[in-house]
Design an enzyme around this catalytic site. Structure first.
Site, PDB file in Angstrom:
ATOM      1  N   GLU A   1       4.145 -54.161  76.082  1.00 37.95           N
ATOM      2  CA  GLU A   1       2.789 -53.991  76.591  1.00 37.95           C
ATOM      3  C   GLU A   1       2.800 -53.258  77.933  1.00 37.95           C
ATOM      4  O   GLU A   1       3.844 -53.222  78.603  1.00 37.95           O
ATOM      5  CB  GLU A   1       2.142 -55.373  76.777  1.00 37.95           C
TER       6      GLU A   1
ATOM      7  N   HIS B   1       1.054 -49.550  73.526  1.00 38.71           N
ATOM      8  CA  HIS B   1       2.302 -50.300  73.314  1.00 38.71           C
ATOM      9  C   HIS B   1       3.086 -49.743  72.130  1.00 38.71           C
ATOM     10  O   HIS B   1       2.525 -49.203  71.191  1.00 38.71           O
ATOM     11  CB  HIS B   1       2.037 -51.812  73.169  1.00 38.71           C
TER      12      HIS B   1
ATOM     13  N   ASP C   1       9.824 -56.290  66.014  1.00 38.14           N
ATOM     14  CA  ASP C   1       9.218 -57.448  66.672  1.00 38.14           C
ATOM     15  C   ASP C   1       8.813 -58.547  65.698  1.00 38.14           C
ATOM     16  O   ASP C   1       8.793 -58.350  64.483  1.00 38.14           O
ATOM     17  CB  ASP C   1       8.004 -57.001  67.519  1.00 38.14           C
TER      18      ASP C   1
ATOM     19  N   ASP D   1      -3.448 -49.857  73.482  1.00 42.82           N
ATOM     20  CA  ASP D   1      -3.105 -49.812  74.909  1.00 42.82           C
ATOM     21  C   ASP D   1      -1.812 -49.022  75.157  1.00 42.82           C
ATOM     22  O   ASP D   1      -1.260 -49.048  76.239  1.00 42.82           O
ATOM     23  CB  ASP D   1      -2.962 -51.233  75.472  1.00 42.82           C
TER      24      ASP D   1
END
Ligand code: F6R
Length: 236
Positions: free
Chosen positions: A143, A138, A67, A136
């Site tokens: 996400e 990810h 990313d 979270d």
């Protein structure tokens, strides 16, 4: 999914680096799937040590990163291209032109994402993918969502991700709001996946990802469907 626990971050990093080095030795022209963040820094340090002291060569490897922040050029110290140059690429013998990170400043992010997937496809997927995990759940910047996205795509970062990553910027306001991320198709195309995570704060999300239901609400849970995943966890 296999799980191994270590007392220290250094031990975990060494174990992760040994897995990656094993792939590089077995297949010198392998494709490495790489992550940024604090979790794999020790792994990269250990790979650099192996390169310098043991002659581990990346000269025939190709790498694709997960990313990049939208809007940050590779010269920005918080860009993921910059991170990779600093922690790995300039310290080993991988040819720079075979290191790929999504271009965060591409005029058309959709075109950039499509080209990135095309590249991964042409390479035949990655031989080994290093992953971290966000608070979270990810992986990459996939996400929590209503469905898994297979393709590389532009994503709005979750407020918890912005907060977690604010430690690398002057303030949370400086964290980019969007990123380009490899999707689940690219991640799951890896022949082998090594997820590194450390500290008590990551334990609950790791447990849920490994043992809970497979759901896009907890993106890392998709790894349960992959045949060769090892989770390396360090208590400290
Ligand atoms: C980074 C990435 C992210 C991180 C995750 C954990 O390329 O893809 O998914 O792996 O945010 O970050 P750290 O390791 O800093 O806790």
């Amino acid at each position: 999914m296999k799980f191994q626990s270590f007392k220290t971050y250094a031990e975990m990093s060494k174990a992760a680096a040994e897995i990656v080095a094993g792939v590089v030795k077995a297949k010198p022209d392998c494709v490495l799937g790489l992550a940024t963040g604090s979790s794999p820094i020790g792994t990269y340090d250990e790979l650099v040590r192996m390169h310098k002291e043991e002659g581990l060569s990346f000269a025939r490897c190709t790498s694709v990163n997960l990313d990049e922040y939208r809007g940050l050029p590779g010269t920005h110290p918080q860009s993921y291209r910059y991170f990779m140059d600093e922690h790995l690429f300039t310290r080993v013998d991988i040819p720079r032109e075979r290191t790929f990170v999504p271009n965060g400043t591409a005029a058309d992010p959709d075109v950039e994402c499509a080209m990135y997937d095309e590249r991964i496809k042409r390479l035949g997927g990655t031989d080994v993918q290093i992953l971290g995990i966000g608070p979270d759940g990810h992986i990459g910047f996939n996400e929590p969502a209503d469905e898994f996205t297979d393709e590389t795509h532009l994503v709005d970062l979750d407020p918890s991700t912005i907060e977690a990553n604010a430690r690398f910027f002057d303030s949370a306001a400086d964290v980019p709001r969007q990123a380009l991320t490899m999707g689940m198709g690219g991640i799951m195309s890896a022949k082998k996946i090594v997820l590194v995570a450390s500290g008590a704060a990551k334990k609950a999300v790791l447990d849920a990802a490994m043992n809970g239901p497979v759901t896009p609400k907890l993106p890392a849970s998709i790894l349960q469907k992959h045949p060769d995943v090892v989770v390396l966890y360090a208590e400290a």
